[in-house]
Design an enzyme around this catalytic site. Structure first.
Site, PDB file in Angstrom:
ATOM      1  N   THR A 114       0.832  -1.204   0.000  1.00 56.83           N
ATOM      2  CA  THR A 114       0.000   0.000   0.000  1.00 56.83           C
ATOM      3  C   THR A 114       0.864   1.250   0.000  1.00 56.83           C
ATOM      4  OG1 THR A 114      -0.122  -0.110   2.415  1.00 56.83           O
ATOM      5  CG2 THR A 114      -1.938  -1.086   1.187  1.00 56.83           C
ATOM      6  N   ARG A 148       0.344  12.188 -21.660  1.00 62.98           N
ATOM      7  CA  ARG A 148      -0.553  11.035 -21.665  1.00 62.98           C
ATOM      8  C   ARG A 148      -1.853  11.368 -20.930  1.00 62.98           C
ATOM      9  NH1 ARG A 148      -2.799   7.715 -17.178  1.00 62.98           N
ATOM     10  NH2 ARG A 148      -3.132   5.614 -17.981  1.00 62.98           N
ATOM     11  N   GLY A 150      -5.280   9.609 -19.394  1.00 60.66           N
ATOM     12  CA  GLY A 150      -5.873   8.334 -19.010  1.00 60.66           C
ATOM     13  C   GLY A 150      -7.385   8.374 -19.062  1.00 60.66           C
ATOM     14  N   ASP A 151      -7.997   7.452 -18.346  1.00 64.38           N
ATOM     15  CA  ASP A 151      -9.453   7.350 -18.363  1.00 64.38           C
ATOM     16  C   ASP A 151     -10.145   8.427 -17.549  1.00 64.38           C
ATOM     17  OD1 ASP A 151     -10.411   5.931 -15.452  1.00 64.38           O
ATOM     18  OD2 ASP A 151      -8.305   5.766 -15.990  1.00 64.38           O
ATOM     19  N   THR A 170     -11.189   3.506 -11.156  1.00 61.96           N
ATOM     20  CA  THR A 170      -9.754   3.597 -10.925  1.00 61.96           C
ATOM     21  C   THR A 170      -9.096   2.363 -11.525  1.00 61.96           C
ATOM     22  OG1 THR A 170      -8.027   3.840  -9.241  1.00 61.96           O
ATOM     23  CG2 THR A 170      -9.889   2.437  -8.679  1.00 61.96           C
ATOM     24  N   GLY A 171      -7.808   2.464 -11.820  1.00 65.93           N
ATOM     25  CA  GLY A 171      -7.122   1.305 -12.377  1.00 65.93           C
ATOM     26  C   GLY A 171      -6.237   1.672 -13.544  1.00 65.93           C
ATOM     27  N   HIS A 172      -5.958   0.706 -14.395  1.00 66.45           N
ATOM     28  CA  HIS A 172      -5.134   0.918 -15.577  1.00 66.45           C
ATOM     29  C   HIS A 172      -5.945   1.684 -16.617  1.00 66.45           C
ATOM     30  CE1 HIS A 172      -3.123  -0.724 -19.392  1.00 66.45           C
ATOM     31  NE2 HIS A 172      -2.325   0.203 -18.877  1.00 66.45           N
ATOM     32  N   GLY A 173      -5.628   2.952 -16.794  1.00 64.44           N
ATOM     33  CA  GLY A 173      -6.446   3.831 -17.622  1.00 64.44           C
ATOM     34  C   GLY A 173      -6.722   3.328 -19.020  1.00 64.44           C
TER      35      GLY A 173
END
Length: 259
Positions: A114, A148, A150-151, A170-173
């Protein structure tokens, strides 16, 4: 949350490949479908607040860094004199740990510690009249290419809200963008599912279709809350009827009576 350096948004946002902060944020009003977003900004302490001003005071849905600076000057919105004010020591340490974007992506997915990585921040809320809204803010993923996007600032990817429900992701865009995860979750509500089932099915479809990873928080039109993620951790919290619930790991739910 943008002012708290523990989160990856505003102060505390991670650094790109050249050691700079570039933040993305969006906000959406589900009752009108109006939205606002700011892309790759570096001179604002609270990008999501500027995104709201874009929504409320312009005819547009999104502005890039040059447009945001011009708009902020026009309306008197606070601009940082030095973008490096957003750079924290914690962000520098992450930058040293993740010199390559792919390494940061892998660590985020595995959730090894974390302390290594902190998520995008997002919120979904319903007011007393039943109107739903969402907001999402992020610094992206460490070592990303300059410029770059992202999402997070994209309608339907980082967040979405209408009369049926609202979501924030949330996460890998790149994965979330390909599957338009936020819109997928709300679409599942429109098909008659509750918030929890809708969130689970949306994340499952992303994993099955593109082997993507991330998470989503959802509210449906009845005020029910749902969440789902396929990473090892995702911090979440809800408040309803004076009861706080929160968790970090799968199936973890701690309840606190606020009365």
């Amino acid at each position: 949350m943008e002012d708290n350096p523990i989160f990856n948004a505003g102060h505390g946002a991670v650094l790109n490949e050249i050691g700079q902060v570039e933040c993305d944020a969006m906000i959406m009003d589900g009752s009108t479908l109006n939205s606002g977003a700011v892309l790759a900004v570096s001179q604002f302490s609270n990008p999501v607040s500027l995104a709201r001003r874009v929504m409320e005071e312009t005819p547009h849905c999104a502005l890039n860094i040059e447009g945001c600076l011009a708009f902020a000057k026009k309306i008197g919105y606070p601009i940082l004199k030095d973008p490096m004010e957003l750079v924290t020591e914690q962000a520098k340490m992450k930058g040293n740990a993740f010199s390559k974007y792919n390494n940061a992506v892998h660590s985020h997915r595995e959730g090894r510690s974390t302390e290594e990585y902190h998520d995008t921040v997002g919120a979904v809320a319903m007011d007393t009249s039943g109107c739903i809204a969402c907001a999402t803010s992020t610094g992206g993923i460490p070592a990303k290419m300059q410029g770059r996007i992202g999402d997070s600032p994209m309608i339907g990817c980082g967040g979405y809200a209408n009369e049926y429900g609202g979501s924030s992701t949330t996460g890998h865009g790149e994965s979330l963008m390909k599957i338009t995860l936020a819109r997928e979750a709300v679409y599942n509500i429109e098909k008659g599912n509750n918030a929890q089932i809708s969130s689970e099915e949306a994340v499952q479809r992303m994993e099955t279709r593109i082997n993507g990873y991330g998470g989503v928080i959802v509210i449906d039109e009845d005020g029910n809350f749902g969440k789902a993620f396929n990473t090892k951790r995702m911090a979440w919290a809800t408040v309803k009827d004076d009861v706080l619930q929160y968790g970090l790991k799968p199936n973890e739910c701690i309840k606190v009576d606020l009365k």
